[in-house]
Motif scaffolding. Structure first.
Motif, PDB file in Angstrom:
ATOM      1  N   LEU A   1      48.731  39.180  36.834  1.00  0.00           N
ATOM      2  CA  LEU A   1      48.180  39.042  35.481  1.00  0.00           C
ATOM      3  C   LEU A   1      46.691  38.738  35.533  1.00  0.00           C
ATOM      4  O   LEU A   1      45.897  39.298  34.764  1.00  0.00           O
ATOM      5  N   TYR A   2      46.311  37.847  36.440  1.00  0.00           N
ATOM      6  CA  TYR A   2      44.902  37.467  36.558  1.00  0.00           C
ATOM      7  C   TYR A   2      44.044  38.681  36.925  1.00  0.00           C
ATOM      8  O   TYR A   2      42.955  38.883  36.362  1.00  0.00           O
ATOM      9  N   THR A   3      44.532  39.488  37.841  1.00  0.00           N
ATOM     10  CA  THR A   3      43.775  40.658  38.292  1.00  0.00           C
ATOM     11  C   THR A   3      43.608  41.678  37.163  1.00  0.00           C
ATOM     12  O   THR A   3      42.518  42.233  36.973  1.00  0.00           O
ATOM     13  N   ILE A   4      44.682  41.910  36.415  1.00  0.00           N
ATOM     14  CA  ILE A   4      44.598  42.844  35.278  1.00  0.00           C
ATOM     15  C   ILE A   4      43.599  42.329  34.245  1.00  0.00           C
ATOM     16  O   ILE A   4      42.745  43.075  33.739  1.00  0.00           O
ATOM     17  N   GLY A   5      43.698  41.042  33.917  1.00  0.00           N
ATOM     18  CA  GLY A   5      42.796  40.457  32.922  1.00  0.00           C
ATOM     19  C   GLY A   5      41.348  40.493  33.374  1.00  0.00           C
ATOM     20  O   GLY A   5      40.443  40.793  32.579  1.00  0.00           O
ATOM     21  N   GLY A   6      41.108  40.167  34.653  1.00  0.00           N
ATOM     22  CA  GLY A   6      39.745  40.199  35.171  1.00  0.00           C
ATOM     23  C   GLY A   6      39.128  41.576  35.111  1.00  0.00           C
ATOM     24  O   GLY A   6      37.941  41.738  34.793  1.00  0.00           O
TER      25      GLY A   6
ATOM     26  N   SER B   1      33.486  39.496  39.448  1.00  0.00           N
ATOM     27  CA  SER B   1      33.505  38.933  40.806  1.00  0.00           C
ATOM     28  C   SER B   1      34.771  38.133  41.104  1.00  0.00           C
ATOM     29  O   SER B   1      35.160  37.970  42.259  1.00  0.00           O
ATOM     30  N   SER B   2      35.448  37.635  40.068  1.00  0.00           N
ATOM     31  CA  SER B   2      36.658  36.833  40.294  1.00  0.00           C
ATOM     32  C   SER B   2      37.791  37.656  40.907  1.00  0.00           C
ATOM     33  O   SER B   2      38.728  37.103  41.490  1.00  0.00           O
ATOM     34  N   LEU B   3      37.728  38.980  40.781  1.00  0.00           N
ATOM     35  CA  LEU B   3      38.780  39.837  41.323  1.00  0.00           C
ATOM     36  C   LEU B   3      38.865  39.742  42.851  1.00  0.00           C
ATOM     37  O   LEU B   3      39.928  39.956  43.427  1.00  0.00           O
ATOM     38  N   VAL B   4      37.749  39.429  43.488  1.00  0.00           N
ATOM     39  CA  VAL B   4      37.756  39.281  44.947  1.00  0.00           C
ATOM     40  C   VAL B   4      38.714  38.175  45.361  1.00  0.00           C
ATOM     41  O   VAL B   4      39.538  38.338  46.271  1.00  0.00           O
TER      42      VAL B   4
END
Length: 616
Positions: free
Chosen positions: A187-192, A274-277
């Motif tokens: 979920l975090y990756t999709i949102g980011g 950058s949070s996706l890293v």
């Protein structure tokens, strides 16, 4: 335990393990626990569809009895461990493609790896808080957002986190701690990705809400996952790593924002993207982590729980063997006692005093952590700094001071929480960040046109004190909820704490601008946030128990005592501290907190009064 024939198995209960799951057998009632030492176990082996299982087993006992045996060093502990070792050799646990296995010669190394990857979830939450602070300087102009839309974008994560928190209980019960964390990272990756590529108000809000759902889900799951896996003497320190990573993430976010602040086109997109890293790295690592042994035991998968325990804790140390023994009987007692109301066990938060005490206590501590203003100050730090005289670029760079202070403030908690205890930490840190709020409030009284340096210096001084002391205090808002709920209610309890945390965060973030206009800057900072800190300090002095150096099962017993008994103990301790202060005995005032004593008699189990059958 004496050997026995099948004809005598009819009056009392004993365990066996079939395909790794707990079952009940009937055995000779004359070989009981109380007053009758057990010296030999029937280790005969039967088969079922080609799989072998042992027909001997440990006698069913209550959590209290298991604790007594562990304290006295009973031979029953070694006998049960030996039985499980044999069962594991006969029935090796199989692992699927989504659960690759890694092992270390020293289980402690696995524990550190598990804690390290799980606690990376804090990085994701912290990075977002600081990235949106920098992005807010440029994103509104790029997407043509008005003031109310900016507020909704900023509060989109805590709002989405409420939704993620509501999923926490059902998901944790359905798929376990590990898989719930993996889902949160997806979920975090999709949102980011959505917020980094946003081209409209609706798209940026959608990305923020989805990202928030991931933060909410992992925020309540990671502390429980760590608390259920690590040794009691390190639990407070290691769960505090989650808060450390939140603070570290905030510093990383400010560094990233400072790196991209001079990018002429789309700087805010690079900041948010950058949070996706970090989410990708954590997602890959979590596939190699095992499920929590306490959750597996809660689901009746005793053999799998023992297999994980051997990998992350080992059975060489006696304290690890004793903790597994007590955990096993505690969780199985809960399972047996709640079978008849399995669909409505959460009602125990209203009907069982032990459960009711834990949910009230945990959520008040969460409330105190949020309504003293931390997330509002972090989300709007760059904006607040611009109000006291810093320009846009200076605000981004100076935000590193606040983030760095929060990070450094968590270090004492990581190293010393288990030494000094939860009570000392809460009661000593809260006045410290109240002092910081007081100085921040005073900075607003300084005229920025005539004395801009004084306003900036006063604000930065107050911010450093506030963030530093809050860094240590904030660790408690993750440690305490993760350890105070009984195992069978832990998923639902953490759901309520997670919802409380992010709902309070959303309230103070979304209404920050309106509250500042209505109360004035100094009224909001000192009157509202500071006033709640003062009231919370008195609450902690009276109602906060000491849970340091206790297993999760011992905390069950601690919360089973009446609240009045706890208040008496705390008042006695406060009176002693006041006397020491009056006589200048500073060393005694700041010594490590003593452990809260367990009740001499255990009248109620963690799920209500124990029946005579369970007590034996």
């Amino acid at each position: 335990m004496s050997s026995h024939s099948a004809s005598s198995e009819k009056d009392d209960a004993m365990e066996r393990y079939v395909d790794g799951k707990f079952q009940i057998e009937h055995v000779d009632p004359h070989h009981g626990l109380r007053g009758n030492p057990i010296t030999q176990r029937n280790m005969s082996v039967a088969t079922n569809g080609g799989r072998q299982y042992s027909t001997g087993g440990a006698r069913r006992m209550s959590e209290w009895d298991a604790m007594r045996i562990a304290k006295e060093g009973g031979v029953e502990i070694d006998e049960e461990i030996e039985l499980l070792e044999e069962e594991l050799r006969n029935n090796p646990v199989k692992h699927g493609i989504l659960s690759p296995v890694i092992n270390f010669k020293n289980p402690a190394h696995f524990t550190w790896l598990l804690v390290g990857f799980a606690s990376m979830g804090g990085l994701l939450s912290g990075i977002d808080q600081s990235l949106i602070s920098g992005a807010n300087l440029y994103m509104p102009q790029s997407l043509h957002l008005d003031t109310s839309q900016v507020s909704l974008v900023a509060s989109g994560v805590p709002l989405g986190a409420i939704g993620g928190a509501l999923l926490l209980g059902p998901l944790n019960e359905a798929v376990g701690r590990r898989m719930a964390i993996i889902i949160s990272l997806i979920l975090y990756t999709i949102g980011g990705a959505l917020e980094a590529g946003a081209i409209s108000f609706g798209m940026i809000v959608a990305g923020r809400v989805i990202l928030g759902m991931g933060v909410g889900l992992e925020g309540g799951t990671v502390p429980v996952y760590v608390a259920e896996c690590v040794a009691r003497k390190y639990r407070g320190n290691l769960v505090s790593l989650y808060q450390f990573n939140i603070a570290l993430g905030e510093v990383f976010g400010y560094v990233v924002a400072a790196i991209f602040v001079n990018v002429k086109s789309g700087s805010w997109r690079y900041m948010l993207g950058s949070s996706l890293v970090f989410s990708t790295i954590m997602l890959a690592g979590m596939f190699f982590m095992p499920e929590s042994p306490r959750f597996l035991m809660h689901k009746g998968k005793t053999l799998e729980a023992f297999n994980v325990w051997k990998r992350i804790r080992g059975t060489e140390l006696q304290e690890n063997r004793e903790e597994f023994f007590v955990m096993k009987h505690s969780v199985l007692e809960e399972v047996e006692s709640t079978t008849s109301r399995k669909k409505f066990v959460y009602l125990d938060f209203f009907t069982v005093p032990r459960a009711r005490r834990s949910i009230i206590y945990a959520n008040i501590m969460i409330f105190l952590g949020q309504f003293t203003g931390i997330n509002a100050i972090m989300y709007y730090m760059a904006t607040l700094m611009s109000e006291v005289g810093f320009d846009s670029k200076q605000s981004v760079f100076m935000s590193l001071v606040g983030g760095g202070s929060l990070l450094l403030g968590t270090l004492p908690a990581i190293f010393y929480m288990e030494r000094f205890g939860r009570r000392f930490w809460a009661c000593a840190m809260l006045p410290g960040f109240f002092l910081g709020l007081l100085i921040i409030g005073c900075s607003y009284l300084i005229n920025t046109k005539t004395n801009v340096g004084g306003a900036e210096g006063c604000y930065i001084t107050g911010l450093i004190l506030y963030e530093g002391f809050f860094g240590s205090y904030a660790c408690l808002t993750w440690v305490l909820p993760s350890e105070v709920y009984p195992t069978y209610l832990r998923s639902y309890g953490m759901e309520t704490s997670d919802v409380t945390l992010f709902f309070c965060s959303w309230l103070v973030t979304y209404f920050f601008s309106d509250m500042q206009k209505a109360m004035s800057r100094i009224g909001l900072t000192l009157g509202f946030y500071g006033g709640i800190a003062v009231v919370g300090w008195f609450y902690q002095l009276l109602f906060m128990p000491e849970t340091k150096n206790k297993t999760l099962e011992e905390i069950d017993i601690l919360f089973s005592q009446p609240t009045g008994e706890l208040v008496k103990q705390n008042l006695k301790g406060v009176a002693e501290n006041m006397s020491d202060l009056a006589h200048g005995r500073w060393g005694r005032v700041f010594r490590p907190s003593p452990e809260s004593p367990l009740p001499v008699e255990h009248r109620d189990s963690v799920v209500g009064p124990m029946s005579n059958k369970v007590q034996g």
